[in-house]
Scaffold this active site. Structure first.
Site, PDB file in Angstrom:
ATOM      1  N   ARG A   1       0.834  -1.201   0.000  1.00  0.00           N
ATOM      2  CA  ARG A   1       0.000   0.000   0.000  1.00  0.00           C
ATOM      3  C   ARG A   1       0.871   1.256   0.000  1.00  0.00           C
ATOM      4  O   ARG A   1       2.082   1.188   0.193  1.00  0.00           O
ATOM      5  CB  ARG A   1      -0.924   0.001   1.238  1.00  0.00           C
ATOM      6  CG  ARG A   1      -1.995  -1.058   1.200  1.00  0.00           C
ATOM      7  CD  ARG A   1      -2.761  -1.148   2.530  1.00  0.00           C
ATOM      8  NE  ARG A   1      -1.934  -1.692   3.600  1.00  0.00           N
ATOM      9  CZ  ARG A   1      -2.346  -1.848   4.854  1.00  0.00           C
ATOM     10  NH1 ARG A   1      -3.576  -1.480   5.188  1.00  0.00           N
ATOM     11  NH2 ARG A   1      -1.539  -2.355   5.767  1.00  0.00           N
TER      12      ARG A   1
ATOM     13  N   LYS B   1       1.733   1.973   7.297  1.00  0.00           N
ATOM     14  CA  LYS B   1       2.129   1.191   8.466  1.00  0.00           C
ATOM     15  C   LYS B   1       2.995   2.011   9.418  1.00  0.00           C
ATOM     16  O   LYS B   1       3.542   3.061   9.059  1.00  0.00           O
ATOM     17  CB  LYS B   1       2.898  -0.069   8.032  1.00  0.00           C
ATOM     18  CG  LYS B   1       2.019  -1.089   7.310  1.00  0.00           C
ATOM     19  CD  LYS B   1       0.803  -1.505   8.115  1.00  0.00           C
ATOM     20  CE  LYS B   1       1.144  -2.332   9.330  1.00  0.00           C
ATOM     21  NZ  LYS B   1      -0.072  -2.721  10.103  1.00  0.00           N
TER      22      LYS B   1
ATOM     23  N   TYR C   1      -0.923   4.586  10.673  1.00  0.00           N
ATOM     24  CA  TYR C   1      -1.264   3.590  11.693  1.00  0.00           C
ATOM     25  C   TYR C   1      -0.058   3.423  12.613  1.00  0.00           C
ATOM     26  O   TYR C   1       1.080   3.361  12.150  1.00  0.00           O
ATOM     27  CB  TYR C   1      -1.588   2.228  11.059  1.00  0.00           C
ATOM     28  CG  TYR C   1      -2.920   2.157  10.362  1.00  0.00           C
ATOM     29  CD1 TYR C   1      -4.104   2.270  11.076  1.00  0.00           C
ATOM     30  CD2 TYR C   1      -2.996   1.973   8.986  1.00  0.00           C
ATOM     31  CE1 TYR C   1      -5.340   2.207  10.444  1.00  0.00           C
ATOM     32  CE2 TYR C   1      -4.215   1.901   8.341  1.00  0.00           C
ATOM     33  CZ  TYR C   1      -5.389   2.017   9.072  1.00  0.00           C
ATOM     34  OH  TYR C   1      -6.603   1.955   8.426  1.00  0.00           O
TER      35      TYR C   1
ATOM     36  N   HIS D   1      -0.496   1.587  16.259  1.00  0.00           N
ATOM     37  CA  HIS D   1      -0.690   0.367  17.070  1.00  0.00           C
ATOM     38  C   HIS D   1       0.411   0.252  18.122  1.00  0.00           C
ATOM     39  O   HIS D   1       1.183  -0.702  18.149  1.00  0.00           O
ATOM     40  CB  HIS D   1      -0.721  -0.883  16.179  1.00  0.00           C
ATOM     41  CG  HIS D   1      -1.823  -0.884  15.162  1.00  0.00           C
ATOM     42  ND1 HIS D   1      -3.156  -1.027  15.519  1.00  0.00           N
ATOM     43  CD2 HIS D   1      -1.805  -0.743  13.814  1.00  0.00           C
ATOM     44  CE1 HIS D   1      -3.904  -0.989  14.421  1.00  0.00           C
ATOM     45  NE2 HIS D   1      -3.117  -0.807  13.384  1.00  0.00           N
TER      46      HIS D   1
ATOM     47  N   GLU E   1      -5.700   4.626  13.842  1.00  0.00           N
ATOM     48  CA  GLU E   1      -6.603   3.660  14.482  1.00  0.00           C
ATOM     49  C   GLU E   1      -7.316   4.202  15.716  1.00  0.00           C
ATOM     50  O   GLU E   1      -8.229   3.543  16.226  1.00  0.00           O
ATOM     51  CB  GLU E   1      -5.857   2.368  14.833  1.00  0.00           C
ATOM     52  CG  GLU E   1      -4.903   2.457  16.017  1.00  0.00           C
ATOM     53  CD  GLU E   1      -3.507   2.951  15.630  1.00  0.00           C
ATOM     54  OE1 GLU E   1      -2.626   2.926  16.506  1.00  0.00           O
ATOM     55  OE2 GLU E   1      -3.309   3.350  14.458  1.00  0.00           O
TER      56      GLU E   1
ATOM     57  N   VAL F   1     -11.581  -9.091  17.670  1.00  0.00           N
ATOM     58  CA  VAL F   1     -11.882  -8.223  18.809  1.00  0.00           C
ATOM     59  C   VAL F   1     -11.001  -6.978  18.777  1.00  0.00           C
ATOM     60  O   VAL F   1      -9.881  -7.006  18.267  1.00  0.00           O
ATOM     61  CB  VAL F   1     -11.678  -8.952  20.153  1.00  0.00           C
ATOM     62  CG1 VAL F   1     -12.650 -10.102  20.282  1.00  0.00           C
ATOM     63  CG2 VAL F   1     -10.249  -9.449  20.296  1.00  0.00           C
TER      64      VAL F   1
ATOM     65  N   ALA G   1      -6.733  -9.470  14.957  1.00  0.00           N
ATOM     66  CA  ALA G   1      -6.349  -8.529  16.012  1.00  0.00           C
ATOM     67  C   ALA G   1      -4.840  -8.496  16.245  1.00  0.00           C
ATOM     68  O   ALA G   1      -4.377  -7.892  17.213  1.00  0.00           O
ATOM     69  CB  ALA G   1      -7.066  -8.903  17.320  1.00  0.00           C
TER      70      ALA G   1
ATOM     71  N   ASP H   1      -2.433  -6.862  14.993  1.00  0.00           N
ATOM     72  CA  ASP H   1      -1.818  -5.529  15.084  1.00  0.00           C
ATOM     73  C   ASP H   1      -1.849  -4.995  16.508  1.00  0.00           C
ATOM     74  O   ASP H   1      -1.017  -4.162  16.880  1.00  0.00           O
ATOM     75  CB  ASP H   1      -2.565  -4.536  14.179  1.00  0.00           C
ATOM     76  CG  ASP H   1      -2.009  -4.531  12.760  1.00  0.00           C
ATOM     77  OD1 ASP H   1      -0.819  -4.852  12.601  1.00  0.00           O
ATOM     78  OD2 ASP H   1      -2.755  -4.220  11.829  1.00  0.00           O
TER      79      ASP H   1
ATOM     80  N   VAL I   1      -1.051 -12.649   9.855  1.00  0.00           N
ATOM     81  CA  VAL I   1      -0.396 -11.603   9.062  1.00  0.00           C
ATOM     82  C   VAL I   1      -0.814 -10.233   9.590  1.00  0.00           C
ATOM     83  O   VAL I   1      -2.004  -9.936   9.721  1.00  0.00           O
ATOM     84  CB  VAL I   1      -0.734 -11.742   7.570  1.00  0.00           C
ATOM     85  CG1 VAL I   1      -0.196 -10.561   6.776  1.00  0.00           C
ATOM     86  CG2 VAL I   1      -0.159 -13.047   7.023  1.00  0.00           C
ATOM     87  N   ALA I   2       0.192  -9.398   9.893  1.00  0.00           N
ATOM     88  CA  ALA I   2      -0.087  -8.132  10.576  1.00  0.00           C
ATOM     89  C   ALA I   2      -0.574  -7.029   9.642  1.00  0.00           C
ATOM     90  O   ALA I   2      -1.052  -6.004  10.105  1.00  0.00           O
ATOM     91  CB  ALA I   2       1.159  -7.649  11.321  1.00  0.00           C
TER      92      ALA I   2
ATOM     93  N   MET J   1      -2.806  -7.616   6.746  1.00  0.00           N
ATOM     94  CA  MET J   1      -3.632  -8.380   5.806  1.00  0.00           C
ATOM     95  C   MET J   1      -4.096  -7.555   4.612  1.00  0.00           C
ATOM     96  O   MET J   1      -4.040  -8.027   3.471  1.00  0.00           O
ATOM     97  CB  MET J   1      -4.833  -8.994   6.534  1.00  0.00           C
ATOM     98  CG  MET J   1      -4.496 -10.199   7.374  1.00  0.00           C
ATOM     99  SD  MET J   1      -5.920 -10.829   8.309  1.00  0.00           S
ATOM    100  CE  MET J   1      -7.027 -11.294   6.991  1.00  0.00           C
TER     101      MET J   1
END
Length: 372
Positions: A15, A75, A94, A96, A118, A239, A268, A270, A298-299, A301
């Site tokens: 991306r 990312k 993002y 995380h 996020e 979740v 979940a 990430d 996969v972190a 996806m």
């Protein structure tokens, strides 16, 4: 403002943080946009597309980080990128942070201001910059889970929809939010027998009203969770506690109670993952086995469908990116409490309480950061 978009360097991340359309919008607002050469190729955007939009192509990430006022990514910044961040620079991506103490420490040390996609909110209590990727990841989860279930990949050898005379796969989705709803819809569309677990009775009533004929719902008590897990061929972990580490809902000890070769798909991951045995993997090597149970963790996806994901994410982030560029981060956050909720780090201080609690780091409020 000078807005910079470097090439993503996380493994198998295709991306890009800015689409040519977003670059064109920013330039129309009077800003300068610099994009690293080749940054959009993985998502199907050539350098010429950015040039046509009015952006300037820059050869290296070092030049982007050195001169841009705001860095726009997808990312979280990797270790090498974090070294290039500087005091007063704005990072919009993002993050995380809750399961990632190394990144958190580096961002604090850099002195930058970091706004996390996020944790930006909306007036309905949703997460508008997470939602498009949650939709993509949710729709991908049954697809990759079906692949993981194939015997050649270590799975049970169960077909999602079964065939006449042979029942379909049993799929359990933990979490009835955006990821879980989209995962359940696709899994049911593939012919699987799907149950969604959640703790919110209003949410379950909504899902039952809208999708009652498509999939079932159940209350996510510990007893229900393990009882349904024992029957499942595939378990999708969906979740989310905004900004915080995901709760561990299936323990290592409980793996022995699952069907051999069952597939766990942890969307979940990430946020640290919702299965005790989850560890982040890549598209290059996505699946591993623990006690006979296959894990797909996969972190990033949505990176597998980079063009769809990039356009969807760009549609969501563009208004916030423009507000930050037009007003500066302090005024933009002061004017918009939902954007303010995205502020995670400022000038060496943590500004998001849930991350502080997860990592044992003292935090200040976003309002204190703005005033300061």
């Amino acid at each position: 403002m000078k807005i910079g978009c470097p090439t993503e360097i996380k493994p198998q991340e295709f991306r890009v943080g800015l689409t040519p359309n977003a670059a064109q919008e920013a330039i129309a607002h009077g800003h300068e946009v610099i994009v690293q050469a080749g940054a959009g190729v993985g998502a199907g955007f050539e350098d010429a597309d950015y040039t046509a939009a009015g952006a300037t192509i820059i050869d290296t990430a070092e030049e982007i980080f050195a001169s841009a006022d705001m860095i726009v990514k997808v990312k979280e910044p990797q270790a090498g990128e974090r070294k290039m961040l500087r005091e007063g620079q704005l990072l919009f991506t993002y993050l995380h942070l809750a399961p990632d103490p190394d990144q958190t420490r580096d961002l604090l040390a850099s002195g930058c201001t970091a706004i996390a996609y996020e944790t930006v909110t909306d007036r309905n209590g949703g997460l508008p910059l997470l939602a498009p990727m949650s939709e993509v990841a949710g729709r991908l989860a049954p697809q990759v889970g079906a692949w993981t279930l194939q015997k050649a990949n270590g799975g049970r050898g169960v077909l999602m929809g079964g065939v006449p005379g042979v029942g379909p796969a049993k799929v359990m989705v933990i979490g009835g939010g955006v990821v879980g709803t989209h995962a359940a819809r696709i899994a049911a569309g593939m012919g699987a027998d799907v149950t969604v677990l959640d703790r919110s009775l209003p949410r379950m009533r909504y899902l039952d009203d809208i999708y009652g004929g498509t999939f079932k719902t159940a209350y996510a008590s510990a007893g229900n969770t393990i009882e349904l897990a024992r029957q499942a061929d595939m378990i999708i972990g969906a979740v989310l506690i905004p900004g915080a580490a995901a709760p561990k809902l299936i323990s290592r000890a409980q793996l022995s109670e699952l069907k051999p070769g069952a597939a766990l798909v942890d969307v979940a991951i990430d946020q640290g993952g919702c299965f005790e045995t989850s560890k982040a993997t890549t598209h290059q090597d996505p699946v591993y086995e623990v006690d006979g149970i296959m894990h797909y963790c996969v972190a990033n996806m949505p990176g597998a469908v980079a063009r769809t994901s990039t356009i969807a994410l760009g549609n969501a982030t563009m208004p916030f990116m423009l507000a930050l560029a037009d007003k500066g981060w302090k005024q933009a956050c002061a004017d918009d409490p939902h954007l303010k909720a995205g502020l995670n780090v400022h000038s060496g201080k943590l500004t998001y309480a849930a991350v502080g609690e997860a990592l044992g780091i003292e935090s200040i409020t976003a309002d204190q950061a703005i005033v300061g």
